[in-house]
Design a protein around this motif. Structure first.
Motif, PDB file in Angstrom:
ATOM      1  N   ALA A 265       0.680  -1.138  -0.083  1.00 50.75           N
ATOM      2  CA  ALA A 265       0.063  -0.137   0.105  1.00 50.75           C
ATOM      3  C   ALA A 265       0.955   1.267  -0.022  1.00 50.75           C
ATOM      4  CB  ALA A 265      -0.906   0.062   1.363  1.00 50.75           C
ATOM      5  N   ALA A 266       1.965   1.172   0.919  1.00 50.71           N
ATOM      6  CA  ALA A 266       2.889   2.343   0.720  1.00 50.71           C
ATOM      7  C   ALA A 266       3.432   2.496  -0.678  1.00 50.71           C
ATOM      8  CB  ALA A 266       3.966   2.120   1.873  1.00 50.71           C
ATOM      9  N   PHE A 267       3.869   1.304  -1.197  1.00 53.35           N
ATOM     10  CA  PHE A 267       4.456   1.567  -2.712  1.00 53.35           C
ATOM     11  C   PHE A 267       3.429   2.186  -3.369  1.00 53.35           C
ATOM     12  CE2 PHE A 267       7.986  -1.097  -1.153  1.00 53.35           C
ATOM     13  CZ  PHE A 267       8.877  -1.438  -2.167  1.00 53.35           C
ATOM     14  N   ILE A 268       2.233   1.710  -3.423  1.00 54.22           N
ATOM     15  CA  ILE A 268       1.153   2.311  -4.369  1.00 54.22           C
ATOM     16  C   ILE A 268       1.146   3.783  -4.248  1.00 54.22           C
ATOM     17  CG2 ILE A 268      -1.221   2.059  -5.086  1.00 54.22           C
ATOM     18  CD1 ILE A 268      -0.975  -1.103  -4.529  1.00 54.22           C
ATOM     19  N   LEU A 269       0.909   4.112  -2.980  1.00 52.47           N
ATOM     20  CA  LEU A 269       0.932   5.595  -2.865  1.00 52.47           C
ATOM     21  C   LEU A 269       1.904   6.405  -3.397  1.00 52.47           C
ATOM     22  CD1 LEU A 269      -0.609   7.939  -1.144  1.00 52.47           C
ATOM     23  CD2 LEU A 269       0.708   7.320   0.798  1.00 52.47           C
ATOM     24  N   ASN A 270       3.282   5.658  -3.161  1.00 48.18           N
ATOM     25  CA  ASN A 270       4.418   6.474  -3.840  1.00 48.18           C
ATOM     26  C   ASN A 270       4.222   6.487  -5.190  1.00 48.18           C
ATOM     27  OD1 ASN A 270       5.721   7.649  -1.767  1.00 48.18           O
ATOM     28  ND2 ASN A 270       6.359   5.676  -0.811  1.00 48.18           N
ATOM     29  N   PHE A 271       4.033   5.376  -5.830  1.00 49.09           N
ATOM     30  CA  PHE A 271       3.781   5.302  -7.112  1.00 49.09           C
ATOM     31  C   PHE A 271       2.721   6.322  -7.716  1.00 49.09           C
ATOM     32  CE2 PHE A 271       3.928   0.159  -7.520  1.00 49.09           C
ATOM     33  CZ  PHE A 271       5.421   0.202  -7.092  1.00 49.09           C
ATOM     34  N   SER A 272       1.875   6.736  -6.949  1.00 48.62           N
ATOM     35  CA  SER A 272       0.754   7.872  -7.214  1.00 48.62           C
ATOM     36  C   SER A 272       1.552   9.105  -7.199  1.00 48.62           C
ATOM     37  CB  SER A 272      -0.526   7.378  -6.536  1.00 48.62           C
ATOM     38  OG  SER A 272      -0.961   6.425  -6.413  1.00 48.62           O
ATOM     39  N   LYS A 273       2.286   9.202  -6.345  1.00 55.28           N
ATOM     40  CA  LYS A 273       2.852  10.693  -6.027  1.00 55.28           C
ATOM     41  C   LYS A 273       4.087  10.877  -7.008  1.00 55.28           C
ATOM     42  CE  LYS A 273       1.777  11.043  -0.820  1.00 55.28           C
ATOM     43  NZ  LYS A 273       2.322  11.395   0.202  1.00 55.28           N
ATOM     44  N   PHE A 274       4.429  10.068  -7.547  1.00 54.14           N
ATOM     45  CA  PHE A 274       5.641  10.029  -8.619  1.00 54.14           C
ATOM     46  C   PHE A 274       5.149   9.828  -9.891  1.00 54.14           C
ATOM     47  CE2 PHE A 274       7.789   9.955  -4.316  1.00 54.14           C
ATOM     48  CZ  PHE A 274       8.766  11.005  -4.689  1.00 54.14           C
ATOM     49  N   THR A 275       3.938  10.048 -10.265  1.00 55.00           N
ATOM     50  CA  THR A 275       3.357   9.655 -11.541  1.00 55.00           C
ATOM     51  C   THR A 275       2.440  11.011 -11.761  1.00 55.00           C
ATOM     52  OG1 THR A 275       3.570   7.245 -11.537  1.00 55.00           O
ATOM     53  CG2 THR A 275       2.180   8.136 -13.014  1.00 55.00           C
ATOM     54  N   THR A 276       2.421  11.368 -12.894  1.00 58.57           N
ATOM     55  CA  THR A 276       1.852  12.569 -13.569  1.00 58.57           C
ATOM     56  C   THR A 276       0.637  12.096 -14.227  1.00 58.57           C
ATOM     57  OG1 THR A 276       3.716  14.182 -13.239  1.00 58.57           O
ATOM     58  CG2 THR A 276       1.961  14.835 -14.546  1.00 58.57           C
ATOM     59  N   TRP A 277      -0.471  12.574 -14.015  1.00 59.86           N
ATOM     60  CA  TRP A 277      -1.652  11.973 -14.833  1.00 59.86           C
ATOM     61  C   TRP A 277      -1.923  13.526 -15.652  1.00 59.86           C
ATOM     62  CZ3 TRP A 277      -0.547   9.485 -10.852  1.00 59.86           C
ATOM     63  CH2 TRP A 277      -0.868   8.089 -10.910  1.00 59.86           C
ATOM     64  N   PRO A 278      -2.494  13.252 -16.940  1.00 56.14           N
ATOM     65  CA  PRO A 278      -2.987  14.345 -17.713  1.00 56.14           C
ATOM     66  C   PRO A 278      -4.263  15.229 -17.064  1.00 56.14           C
ATOM     67  CG  PRO A 278      -3.713  12.405 -18.767  1.00 56.14           C
ATOM     68  CD  PRO A 278      -2.778  11.915 -17.668  1.00 56.14           C
ATOM     69  N   GLU A 279      -4.376  16.330 -17.343  1.00 55.53           N
ATOM     70  CA  GLU A 279      -5.452  17.060 -16.848  1.00 55.53           C
ATOM     71  C   GLU A 279      -6.760  16.517 -17.131  1.00 55.53           C
ATOM     72  OE1 GLU A 279      -5.696  19.300 -14.328  1.00 55.53           O
ATOM     73  OE2 GLU A 279      -3.776  19.141 -14.287  1.00 55.53           O
ATOM     74  N   GLU A 280      -6.837  15.643 -18.308  1.00 53.13           N
ATOM     75  CA  GLU A 280      -8.158  15.326 -18.609  1.00 53.13           C
ATOM     76  C   GLU A 280      -8.635  14.054 -17.744  1.00 53.13           C
ATOM     77  OE1 GLU A 280      -5.189  14.027 -21.787  1.00 53.13           O
ATOM     78  OE2 GLU A 280      -5.781  15.835 -20.826  1.00 53.13           O
TER      79      GLU A 280
END
Length: 146
Positions: A3-18
């Motif tokens: 779960a901690a890894f997944i949170l960090n994956f999310s924080k270090f990935t950029t999603w397009p505005e759409e």
């Protein structure tokens, strides 16, 4: 730990505005199939990703899965991987699993154990195809980048 890894994956990935309908939309973390996390994930709802509150979802259909920003695919869904990847490919979505070979089959992040430690493989080609940009520092931590 996953779960901690997944949170960090999310924080270090950029999603397009759409990927977000409105500025106040939540960051949707989804689990497809049997939930292996138990109550661990409930702690994520008190966190934020990109200034957005995290919402946990358990989608049942491809239409609901397209609302996800990060989707953990449980081992119980191994027989449905092709269908799942086909339904979500090209959408601004990062898929994560501990299914062996997941990243080679189109998954974004695959958990692996190396030398007794939890690590991960990144399919950066799939991430780009889905409109995601993974931070170079996260790529450098990966056991392998495809």
């Amino acid at each position: 730990l996953k779960a901690a890894f997944i949170l960090n994956f999310s924080k270090f990935t950029t999603w397009p505005e759409e990927a977000f309908g409105q500025s106040q939309d939540s960051f949707n973390f989804c689990v497809v199939g049997e939930d292996p996390f138990g109550t661990t994930l409930s702690g994520l709802e008190s966190k934020k990703v990109g200034g957005r509150n995290i919402e946990l979802l358990y989608p049942d259909s491809p239409a609901e899965q397209k609302r996800c920003h990060v989707m953990f695919v449980s081992k119980s869904e191994m027989g449905k991987l092709g269908q799942l990847q086909q339904a979500t490919s090209g959408y601004p979505l990062a898929t994560v699993s501990d299914i062996r070979g997941f990243s080679r089959r189109g998954g974004t992040f695959e958990f692996v154990t190396r030398a007794g430690r939890l690590s991960f493989i990144v399919n950066n080609n799939q991430a780009k195809k889905n409109g995601l940009q993974i931070n170079a520092s996260l790529l450098n931590l990966a056991a392998q980048v495809l």
